[in-house]
Design a protein around this motif. Structure first.
Motif, PDB file in Angstrom:
ATOM      1  N   PHE A 276      82.751  46.107 -41.455  1.00 23.80           N
ATOM      2  CA  PHE A 276      81.340  45.788 -41.245  1.00 23.80           C
ATOM      3  C   PHE A 276      80.477  46.715 -42.093  1.00 23.80           C
ATOM      4  N   GLU A 277      79.214  46.348 -42.238  1.00 22.57           N
ATOM      5  CA  GLU A 277      78.246  47.181 -42.947  1.00 22.57           C
ATOM      6  C   GLU A 277      77.638  48.140 -41.932  1.00 22.57           C
ATOM      7  N   GLY A 278      77.972  49.419 -42.045  1.00 20.70           N
ATOM      8  CA  GLY A 278      77.490  50.418 -41.098  1.00 20.70           C
ATOM      9  C   GLY A 278      76.373  51.257 -41.689  1.00 20.70           C
ATOM     10  N   LEU A 279      75.987  52.287 -40.956  1.00 22.08           N
ATOM     11  CA  LEU A 279      74.938  53.191 -41.444  1.00 22.08           C
ATOM     12  C   LEU A 279      75.419  54.001 -42.645  1.00 22.08           C
ATOM     13  N   GLY A 280      76.714  54.344 -42.647  1.00 21.56           N
ATOM     14  CA  GLY A 280      77.274  55.155 -43.727  1.00 21.56           C
ATOM     15  C   GLY A 280      77.829  54.340 -44.869  1.00 21.56           C
ATOM     16  N   GLY A 281      77.502  53.060 -44.919  1.00 15.94           N
ATOM     17  CA  GLY A 281      78.028  52.188 -45.967  1.00 15.94           C
ATOM     18  C   GLY A 281      79.002  51.185 -45.380  1.00 15.94           C
ATOM     19  N   TYR A 282      79.771  50.557 -46.254  1.00 15.77           N
ATOM     20  CA  TYR A 282      80.704  49.533 -45.804  1.00 15.77           C
ATOM     21  C   TYR A 282      81.884  50.210 -45.115  1.00 15.77           C
ATOM     22  N   TYR A 283      82.196  49.795 -43.889  1.00 16.08           N
ATOM     23  CA  TYR A 283      83.260  50.398 -43.094  1.00 16.08           C
ATOM     24  C   TYR A 283      84.510  49.539 -43.205  1.00 16.08           C
ATOM     25  N   ARG A 284      85.562  50.130 -43.771  1.00 14.90           N
ATOM     26  CA  ARG A 284      86.841  49.443 -43.889  1.00 14.90           C
ATOM     27  C   ARG A 284      87.928  50.495 -44.036  1.00 14.90           C
ATOM     28  N   LEU A 285      89.031  50.286 -43.322  1.00 12.93           N
ATOM     29  CA  LEU A 285      90.167  51.191 -43.435  1.00 12.93           C
ATOM     30  C   LEU A 285      91.151  50.649 -44.467  1.00 12.93           C
ATOM     31  N   VAL A 286      91.620  51.524 -45.332  1.00 13.37           N
ATOM     32  CA  VAL A 286      92.631  51.185 -46.323  1.00 13.37           C
ATOM     33  C   VAL A 286      93.801  52.133 -46.094  1.00 13.37           C
ATOM     34  N   LYS A 287      94.943  51.575 -45.746  1.00  8.57           N
ATOM     35  CA  LYS A 287      96.138  52.372 -45.409  1.00  8.57           C
ATOM     36  C   LYS A 287      95.804  53.405 -44.330  1.00  8.57           C
ATOM     37  N   GLY A 288      95.015  53.008 -43.349  1.00  9.51           N
ATOM     38  CA  GLY A 288      94.681  53.876 -42.230  1.00  9.51           C
ATOM     39  C   GLY A 288      93.591  54.893 -42.504  1.00  9.51           C
ATOM     40  N   GLN A 289      93.022  54.894 -43.695  1.00 14.71           N
ATOM     41  CA  GLN A 289      91.968  55.845 -44.053  1.00 14.71           C
ATOM     42  C   GLN A 289      90.677  55.105 -44.351  1.00 14.71           C
ATOM     43  N   LEU A 290      89.564  55.742 -44.025  1.00 18.16           N
ATOM     44  CA  LEU A 290      88.272  55.149 -44.321  1.00 18.16           C
ATOM     45  C   LEU A 290      88.129  55.014 -45.834  1.00 18.16           C
ATOM     46  N   GLU A 291      87.760  53.831 -46.273  1.00 20.64           N
ATOM     47  CA  GLU A 291      87.613  53.579 -47.706  1.00 20.64           C
ATOM     48  C   GLU A 291      86.579  54.528 -48.291  1.00 20.64           C
ATOM     49  N   ALA A 292      86.916  55.094 -49.432  1.00 25.89           N
ATOM     50  CA  ALA A 292      86.013  56.045 -50.088  1.00 25.89           C
ATOM     51  C   ALA A 292      84.706  55.351 -50.467  1.00 25.89           C
ATOM     52  N   SER A 293      83.624  56.044 -50.240  1.00 23.30           N
ATOM     53  CA  SER A 293      82.319  55.505 -50.607  1.00 23.30           C
ATOM     54  C   SER A 293      81.931  56.042 -51.984  1.00 23.30           C
ATOM     55  N   ALA A 294      80.827  55.570 -52.485  1.00 18.92           N
ATOM     56  CA  ALA A 294      80.302  56.101 -53.742  1.00 18.92           C
ATOM     57  C   ALA A 294      79.793  57.521 -53.483  1.00 18.92           C
ATOM     58  N   PHE A 295      79.831  58.348 -54.491  1.00 21.77           N
ATOM     59  CA  PHE A 295      79.340  59.716 -54.364  1.00 21.77           C
ATOM     60  C   PHE A 295      78.161  59.929 -55.295  1.00 21.77           C
ATOM     61  N   GLU A 296      77.348  60.919 -54.948  1.00 23.72           N
ATOM     62  CA  GLU A 296      76.264  61.303 -55.832  1.00 23.72           C
ATOM     63  C   GLU A 296      76.435  62.773 -56.197  1.00 23.72           C
ATOM     64  N   ILE A 297      76.106  63.078 -57.431  1.00 23.46           N
ATOM     65  CA  ILE A 297      76.132  64.452 -57.919  1.00 23.46           C
ATOM     66  C   ILE A 297      74.682  64.877 -58.068  1.00 23.46           C
ATOM     67  N   PHE A 298      74.372  66.067 -57.583  1.00 23.42           N
ATOM     68  CA  PHE A 298      72.977  66.511 -57.620  1.00 23.42           C
ATOM     69  C   PHE A 298      72.902  67.979 -57.984  1.00 23.42           C
ATOM     70  N   ASN A 299      71.727  68.411 -58.359  1.00 23.47           N
ATOM     71  CA  ASN A 299      71.446  69.785 -58.708  1.00 23.47           C
ATOM     72  C   ASN A 299      70.444  70.308 -57.688  1.00 23.47           C
ATOM     73  N   VAL A 300      70.726  71.469 -57.093  1.00 23.46           N
ATOM     74  CA  VAL A 300      69.804  72.064 -56.124  1.00 23.46           C
ATOM     75  C   VAL A 300      68.624  72.640 -56.909  1.00 23.46           C
ATOM     76  N   ILE A 301      67.434  72.125 -56.617  1.00 17.51           N
ATOM     77  CA  ILE A 301      66.216  72.618 -57.266  1.00 17.51           C
ATOM     78  C   ILE A 301      65.167  72.896 -56.207  1.00 17.51           C
ATOM     79  N   ASP A 302      64.207  73.714 -56.557  1.00 16.72           N
ATOM     80  CA  ASP A 302      63.144  74.089 -55.636  1.00 16.72           C
ATOM     81  C   ASP A 302      62.342  72.861 -55.230  1.00 16.72           C
ATOM     82  N   LYS A 303      62.099  72.720 -53.923  1.00 21.69           N
ATOM     83  CA  LYS A 303      61.329  71.569 -53.427  1.00 21.69           C
ATOM     84  C   LYS A 303      59.825  71.751 -53.661  1.00 21.69           C
ATOM     85  N   ASN A 304      59.386  72.962 -53.954  1.00 23.45           N
ATOM     86  CA  ASN A 304      57.946  73.213 -54.101  1.00 23.45           C
ATOM     87  C   ASN A 304      57.455  72.828 -55.469  1.00 23.45           C
TER      88      ASN A 304
END
Length: 178
Positions: free
Chosen positions: A150-178
């Motif tokens: 099903f489509e959940g809050l954390g993305g598409y929920y599906r088990l593959v070989k008993g493990q939660l299917e990997a979702s997409a990842f984001e790469i980010f840089n920590v920068i000052d919010k101000n």
């Protein structure tokens, strides 16, 4: 010039603390690179501003979570009810989706409250977990959970070989919010 790359793989409560010392040791300058993994990067928002300041320039990776209407509605309800505890985060969304998957599987497998248990242990002790027995519906429930999607809050929920299917990842840089 030689560079040193550090990979920090810890929870937010532990992993955020060393960065103040790292900055004071001048290890946040040229020649050093810092990468934080999901455990720390998924929980950056509630981190103290002094710690966040010391993490400027750190790269992070975390699950990509598209902000959908369902996520916004959930966060509104969460903030209204649990504002002082913790901010909603990808870990929480996955946990929420997992509980939904279990509830959907119980309904789909038609498991009733009076399902029987086979006793493996004849102990009469009330604290002996083995004395509880094993649900005869266990294998059916397990198969149903494995096929739940099903489509959940954390993305598409599906088990593959008993493990939660990997979702997409984001790469980010920590920068000052101000």
């Amino acid at each position: 010039m030689q560079s040193r790359i550090f990979l920090v793989h810890m929870t937010a409560s532990l992993g955020s603390k060393p960065f103040v010392l790292v900055k004071n040791s001048r290890m946040m300058s040229d020649g050093y690179a810092w990468i934080i993994t999901q455990g720390l990067s998924s929980l950056l928002d509630p981190i103290d501003s002094k710690i966040m300041d010391s993490m400027q320039g750190v790269l992070g990776i975390r699950p990509y979570l598209p902000i959908t209407k369902n996520v916004e509605d959930f966060e509104t309800r969460w903030t209204k009810n649990f504002t002082l505890l913790v901010k909603a985060n990808p870990f929480g969304f996955r946990a929420y989706d997992t509980i939904w998957a279990l509830a959907m599987a119980v309904e789909k497998a038609n498991i009733k409250q009076d399902s029987s248990f086979s006793k493996l242990n004849a102990s009469e002790s009330k604290v002996d977990l083995a004395a509880i027995g094993v649900s005869e519906m266990g294998p059916k429930l397990l198969d149903t959970i494995r096929s739940t999607e099903f489509e959940g809050l954390g993305g598409y929920y599906r088990l593959v070989k008993g493990q939660l299917e990997a979702s997409a990842f984001e790469i980010f840089n920590v920068i000052d919010k101000n």
